[in-house]
Design a protein around this motif. Structure first.
Motif, PDB file in Angstrom:
ATOM      1  N   ILE A 173       9.696   1.425  -3.165  1.00 17.80           N
ATOM      2  CA  ILE A 173       9.087   0.747  -2.024  1.00 17.80           C
ATOM      3  C   ILE A 173       7.618   1.132  -1.950  1.00 17.80           C
ATOM      4  O   ILE A 173       7.285   2.317  -1.969  1.00 17.80           O
ATOM      5  CB  ILE A 173       9.762   1.132  -0.687  1.00 17.80           C
ATOM      6  N   ARG A 199       7.476  -5.865   5.635  1.00 16.83           N
ATOM      7  CA  ARG A 199       7.870  -6.654   4.456  1.00 16.83           C
ATOM      8  C   ARG A 199       8.387  -5.763   3.336  1.00 16.83           C
ATOM      9  O   ARG A 199       9.339  -6.127   2.639  1.00 16.83           O
ATOM     10  CB  ARG A 199       6.677  -7.480   3.963  1.00 16.83           C
ATOM     11  N   ALA A 200       7.760  -4.594   3.155  1.00 16.49           N
ATOM     12  CA  ALA A 200       8.209  -3.693   2.097  1.00 16.49           C
ATOM     13  C   ALA A 200       9.628  -3.217   2.368  1.00 16.49           C
ATOM     14  O   ALA A 200      10.461  -3.145   1.455  1.00 16.49           O
ATOM     15  CB  ALA A 200       7.257  -2.499   1.988  1.00 16.49           C
ATOM     16  N   LYS A 248      11.893  -4.787   4.171  1.00 15.74           N
ATOM     17  CA  LYS A 248      12.806  -5.919   4.015  1.00 15.74           C
ATOM     18  C   LYS A 248      13.056  -6.224   2.537  1.00 15.74           C
ATOM     19  O   LYS A 248      14.176  -6.608   2.160  1.00 15.74           O
ATOM     20  CB  LYS A 248      12.251  -7.140   4.749  1.00 15.74           C
ATOM     21  N   ALA A 249      12.030  -6.045   1.707  1.00 16.89           N
ATOM     22  CA  ALA A 249      12.233  -6.243   0.270  1.00 16.89           C
ATOM     23  C   ALA A 249      13.225  -5.226  -0.284  1.00 16.89           C
ATOM     24  O   ALA A 249      14.075  -5.557  -1.126  1.00 16.89           O
ATOM     25  CB  ALA A 249      10.896  -6.128  -0.460  1.00 16.89           C
ATOM     26  N   TYR A 250      13.140  -3.997   0.198  1.00 15.96           N
ATOM     27  CA  TYR A 250      14.104  -2.958  -0.206  1.00 15.96           C
ATOM     28  C   TYR A 250      15.519  -3.358   0.207  1.00 15.96           C
ATOM     29  O   TYR A 250      16.467  -3.256  -0.591  1.00 15.96           O
ATOM     30  CB  TYR A 250      13.710  -1.632   0.443  1.00 15.96           C
ATOM     31  N   HIS A 310      16.753  -6.246  -2.139  1.00 17.39           N
ATOM     32  CA  HIS A 310      16.817  -6.128  -3.597  1.00 17.39           C
ATOM     33  C   HIS A 310      17.356  -4.795  -4.117  1.00 17.39           C
ATOM     34  O   HIS A 310      17.926  -4.758  -5.202  1.00 17.39           O
ATOM     35  CB  HIS A 310      15.424  -6.369  -4.192  1.00 17.39           C
ATOM     36  N   ASP A 369      13.553 -14.133   3.149  1.00 15.57           N
ATOM     37  CA  ASP A 369      12.296 -13.785   2.487  1.00 15.57           C
ATOM     38  C   ASP A 369      11.658 -12.652   3.278  1.00 15.57           C
ATOM     39  O   ASP A 369      11.630 -12.697   4.510  1.00 15.57           O
ATOM     40  CB  ASP A 369      11.371 -15.009   2.466  1.00 15.57           C
ATOM     41  N   PRO A 370      11.131 -11.642   2.594  1.00 18.11           N
ATOM     42  CA  PRO A 370      10.493 -10.536   3.327  1.00 18.11           C
ATOM     43  C   PRO A 370       9.340 -10.980   4.212  1.00 18.11           C
ATOM     44  O   PRO A 370       8.997 -10.290   5.171  1.00 18.11           O
ATOM     45  CB  PRO A 370      10.000  -9.618   2.202  1.00 18.11           C
TER      46      PRO A 370
END
Length: 529
Positions: free
Chosen positions: A164, A205-206, A208-210, A213, A276-277
């Motif tokens: 992250i 956003r970071a 949420k990306a974690y 994914h 989507d993040p």
């Protein structure tokens, strides 16, 4: 730890009494700085019960709380685990003020509490030493309470642990989630009680990306912002559940809102591949996936900026009587809008001098002369400035200026919007004010200046500004709230970029703009200039 842990309400009563005693010995400011807000008993029990249902019944429980405090989640584990076997339980607490009393409280229980900073501990490497049930209410420490050295260390560690790249504006809880990745066993379950703002803000956003994914995001429950979970913290809370494994194909995440974890007011399954993040996740579950808006946005019509930050409103903003009594020369005073509660009408009219015709008229002190010149030429102003040397001048914003008393030059905006609104009150949460005066505005407002596109139209149709102002106030409450962010107690905020993204096809049509994108319109304007 024994195979069965007897429900022990007396132990929880003792823990709550200890919590209250320890909290009372600290100031609210100190607890805010360290983000120390204990989890209420029933909420902790609800979270533990839900987590135990996610964990296979044949697995021995390995429990970890990276920010254990006095042990509210461990106490909840004792009351909800029933006949399941607990192999071990462990916690970390950075503050000895809570850590040592907690050790003493649970000294007869099979709980290992380490006094120390979790973010600087070495994670275990053996599966049997890793947690399969991690439950945490991490410290809600805002980024400005973290030193640049700590941020650098934490960002590097977060990238190494969970891939992250956490932005510098992120709170400490984001780093806790990332660093905990290595403390969990594969397939382990985690629950995080965190501020729901991560679902909407850029730094989230970071995270949420974690969640999309690196792990399998199981469930996000967001509490109604009007139902604040913590009596001593104005924050809207969410519980994030995930499993430490890569998400399967066509995975769906449960989003729920309001009510309780077991009985939410709204609930919906959303396909992970549709998330989507960059999108605002607080729209779920009450709304569907947002359709990408292809038309005009408010940012096409207006350049939107936050009002100016004075560094200390109490010192730099004066009323007319104060300014007269202090003898401040008029050339160092400019009109500034007061708080919106003092503005009864949505249209601000002005006198012949451009001063707003309001019951409360405020003036902003602003001078860009060196202090020695002020002392010689303007002794009354110099005398007033001396009263702020020991406190106001030492503030972060004032220290960063060439002259600590010189304000940012921000012209009056023809339309201003309140920056903070409430969803739990009747009427509009945000007000758009037509500003016919030369008064500037502080950062409790957003300032809307006509973009080149709009300015070109206003040159030959000045009355269109009033039409746009009326149309702005007709934007639905739901649209504005959806584009903003929410905090505890039903408080909502709109940042400039968020307001700029509000759809504005109807407003564009008012001034004769069709469905073409504004870039085409600007090219046409440029070709005729």
């Amino acid at each position: 730890m024994t195979n069965t842990l007897k429900a022990d309400d007396s132990a929880e009563e003792a823990r709550r009494a200890l919590q209250a005693q320890l909290d009372a010995l600290k100031t609210q400011e100190a607890r805010n700085r360290l983000g120390q807000f204990a989890t209420p008993t029933q909420l902790a029990r609800d979270i533990l019960a839900y987590g135990l249902n996610l964990l296979p019944t044949e697995e021995n429980i390995r429990f970890l709380d990276p920010a254990i405090g006095t042990g509210s989640f461990y106490s909840a584990l004792r009351t909800t685990v029933k006949h399941r076997h607990v192999a071990w339980a462990r916690g970390f607490e950075i503050d000895p003020h809570y850590g040592y009393p907690a050790q003493n409280l649970w000294q007869e229980a099979p709980l290992d509490i380490t006094i120390g900073d979790f973010t600087q501990q070495f994670p275990p490497t053996q599966n049997t030493d890793q947690a399969n049930l991690l439950i945490c209410n991490p410290p809600y420490v805002r980024h400005h309470h973290l030193s640049s050295q700590d941020k650098q260390r934490l960002r590097s560690a977060a990238h190494s642990a969970a891939h992250i790249d956490i932005p510098g504006l992120a709170g400490l809880y984001c780093y806790f989630m990332a660093l905990s990745h290595r403390w969990m066993s594969d397939g382990g379950i985690a629950a995080w009680l965190i501020p729901s703002e991560f679902m909407d803000v850029n730094y989230g956003r970071a995270l949420k990306a974690y969640l999309l994914h690196e792990v399998t995001l199981l469930h996000i429950h967001r509490f109604d912002p009007n139902d604040v979970q913590f009596d001593d913290a104005l924050v809207s809370s969410a519980i994030v559940w995930f499993k430490k494994q890569k998400p399967p194909t066509e995975h769906e995440t449960i989003f729920s809102y309001g009510g309780t974890l077991d009985n939410p007011k709204y609930s919906k399954r959303i396909r992970a591949r549709d998330l989507d993040p960059a999108m605002k996740w607080t729209r779920f579950p009450k709304q569907d996936i947002a359709v990408v808006h292809e038309g005009y946005q408010l940012g096409d019509l207006f350049t939107i900026k936050r009002g100016l930050a004075t560094g200390n409103n109490g010192f730099f903003i004066l009323d007319e009587a104060q300014a007269h009594t202090l003898g401040i020369p008029a050339q160092f005073l400019r009109p500034v809008l007061p708080s919106s509660r003092y503005i009864k009408s949505d249209e601000i009219k002005a006198d012949d001098q451009g001063m707003p015709l309001l019951d409360k008229r405020s003036l902003l002190l602003d001078c860009d002369l060196p202090e020695d010149e002020i002392q010689i030429r303007y002794p009354a102003l110099w005398a007033y400035l001396q009263t702020g040397l020991n406190d106001v001048a030492q503030g972060y914003l004032c220290r960063s200026r060439r002259y600590w008393y010189a304000q940012e030059r921000r012209a009056a905006a023809p339309i201003v919007c309140t920056y903070i609104g409430r969803s739990d009150r009747e009427g509009r949460p945000f007000r758009f004010l037509l500003n016919g005066s030369r008064a500037t505005a502080t950062n409790v407002y957003l300032m809307l200046y006509p973009s080149p596109l709009l300015a070109a139209h206003l040159q030959y149709n000045p009355k269109a500004l009033r039409q746009l102002w009326l149309a702005l106030n007709a934007i639905s409450k739901e649209t504005l709230l959806e584009n903003g962010r929410v905090y505890g107690g039903g408080m909502h905020k709109l940042e400039p970029k968020e307001l700029a993204h509000v759809p504005a096809n109807d407003l564009a049509a008012l001034i004769g703009l069709g469905k073409k994108r504004c870039e085409q319109q600007l090219e046409l304007i440029a070709s005729h200039s």
